[in-house]
Write an enzyme that holds these catalytic residues in place. Structure first.
Site, mmCIF file in Angstrom:
data_model
loop_
_atom_site.group_PDB
_atom_site.id
_atom_site.type_symbol
_atom_site.label_atom_id
_atom_site.label_comp_id
_atom_site.label_asym_id
_atom_site.label_seq_id
_atom_site.Cartn_x
_atom_site.Cartn_y
_atom_site.Cartn_z
ATOM 1 N N HIS A 1 0.823 -1.205 0.000
ATOM 2 C CA HIS A 1 0.000 0.000 0.000
ATOM 3 C C HIS A 1 0.860 1.260 0.000
ATOM 4 C CE1 HIS A 1 -3.545 2.457 0.762
ATOM 5 N NE2 HIS A 1 -2.899 3.039 1.748
ATOM 6 N N GLU B 1 1.202 3.896 -3.260
ATOM 7 C CA GLU B 1 0.842 5.310 -3.197
ATOM 8 C C GLU B 1 1.991 6.202 -3.660
ATOM 9 O OE1 GLU B 1 -2.004 6.818 -2.601
ATOM 10 O OE2 GLU B 1 -3.061 4.919 -2.369
ATOM 11 N N ASN C 1 1.882 8.447 -7.178
ATOM 12 C CA ASN C 1 2.079 9.902 -7.197
ATOM 13 C C ASN C 1 3.199 10.290 -8.159
ATOM 14 O OD1 ASN C 1 0.054 10.221 -5.319
ATOM 15 N ND2 ASN C 1 1.429 10.421 -3.571
#
Length: 261
Positions: A180, A184, A188
């Protein structure tokens, strides 16, 4: 812990965020429903009752799989509402609540997930959710594949991501949590690089992910040439209402997130 989170959501959350943000209300209802189910479950007296309780926990675990992206959608809607009303977005009470909310969620997910995992067929090198030989290199590769898949759907292209580090290095960790976090970060970076170089004829520069083993820790570093964060925004980078992204929360991430969390 459910009682604590439920009280926060029905009280402080609604008083701060107003009653007209559907994603927040949905999250509140999930927690209220799960709390009621746990409170009304009969006392466990034998192995059969324990199996039924585990099934209930499994159901609750699945129900809350998408809490993070749904709450993020609520934050995005709040940000848009505040922007339209020209209200300052530096609201410490919201950030304080969200910090506590997400920390409570992590604790709940670990406790429930560990209980469920211990009642399922064992996996090699695992003690419940914990992998005693977790490969950060392999987890990072899986997270990169998922993040690039979303980038491909959004933009029709995705920058390459190169991993640097020992692919044979392992340590004890919860793979889903590591996935996770890396997902992320890479997502980005992909968005920033693609936004910056989408009008260029040349291929965008690759993103670099470094896995470094230290004496007491493991460091994962993601670097890109997406332009960085404006200096004027540095003071707000850890707040929930600040983002350099052009688009709102993409709900197609729900499917990826629900698999890993």
């Amino acid at each position: 812990m459910f009682a604590h989170v439920g009280t926060q959501i029905t009280g402080q959350l609604l008083s701060i965020w107003c009653l007209n943000i559907p994603p927040v209300l949905q999250v509140r209802d999930w927690y209220v429903e799960s709390f009621k189910e746990l409170r009304t479950f009969p006392r466990i007296r034998d192995a059969g009752d324990e199996v039924k309780f585990t099934d209930l926990l499994r159901h609750i675990y699945r129900r809350h799989a998408n809490v993070v992206p749904v709450m993020a959608k609520g934050v995005a809607e709040l940000k848009r509402e505040l922007s339209e009303r020209a209200v300052l977005t530096e609201m410490p009470e919201i950030h304080q609540f969200l910090d506590g909310f997400y920390l409570s969620r992590i604790g709940i997910r670990i406790l429930i997930g560990q209980h469920i995992a211990l009642h399922e067929p064992s996996k090699p090198n695992h003690i419940g959710l914990i992998c005693t030989k977790c490969s950060p290199w392999q987890v990072a590769q899986d997270a990169i594949n998922d993040a690039r898949s979303i980038c491909m759907r959004e933009y029709g292209a995705a920058p390459d991501v190169s991993i640097y580090g020992d692919p044979n290095f392992t340590f004890a960790y919860v793979p889903s949590h590591l996935h996770h976090m890396v997902f992320e970060l890479v997502k980005n970076s992909l968005r920033a690089v693609q936004d910056r170089f989408e009008d260029d004829d040349d291929e965008p520069p690759p993103i670099r992910l470094v896995v470094a083993e230290g004496g007491e820790d493991v460091t994962i570093k993601v670097s890109d040439e997406g332009g960085g964060i404006p200096r004027s925004g540095l003071a707000r980078i850890w707040t929930y209402l600040y983002s350099t992204a052009k688009s709102q929360v993409q709900m197609e991430e729900l499917q990826v997130r629900s698999r890993v969390m």
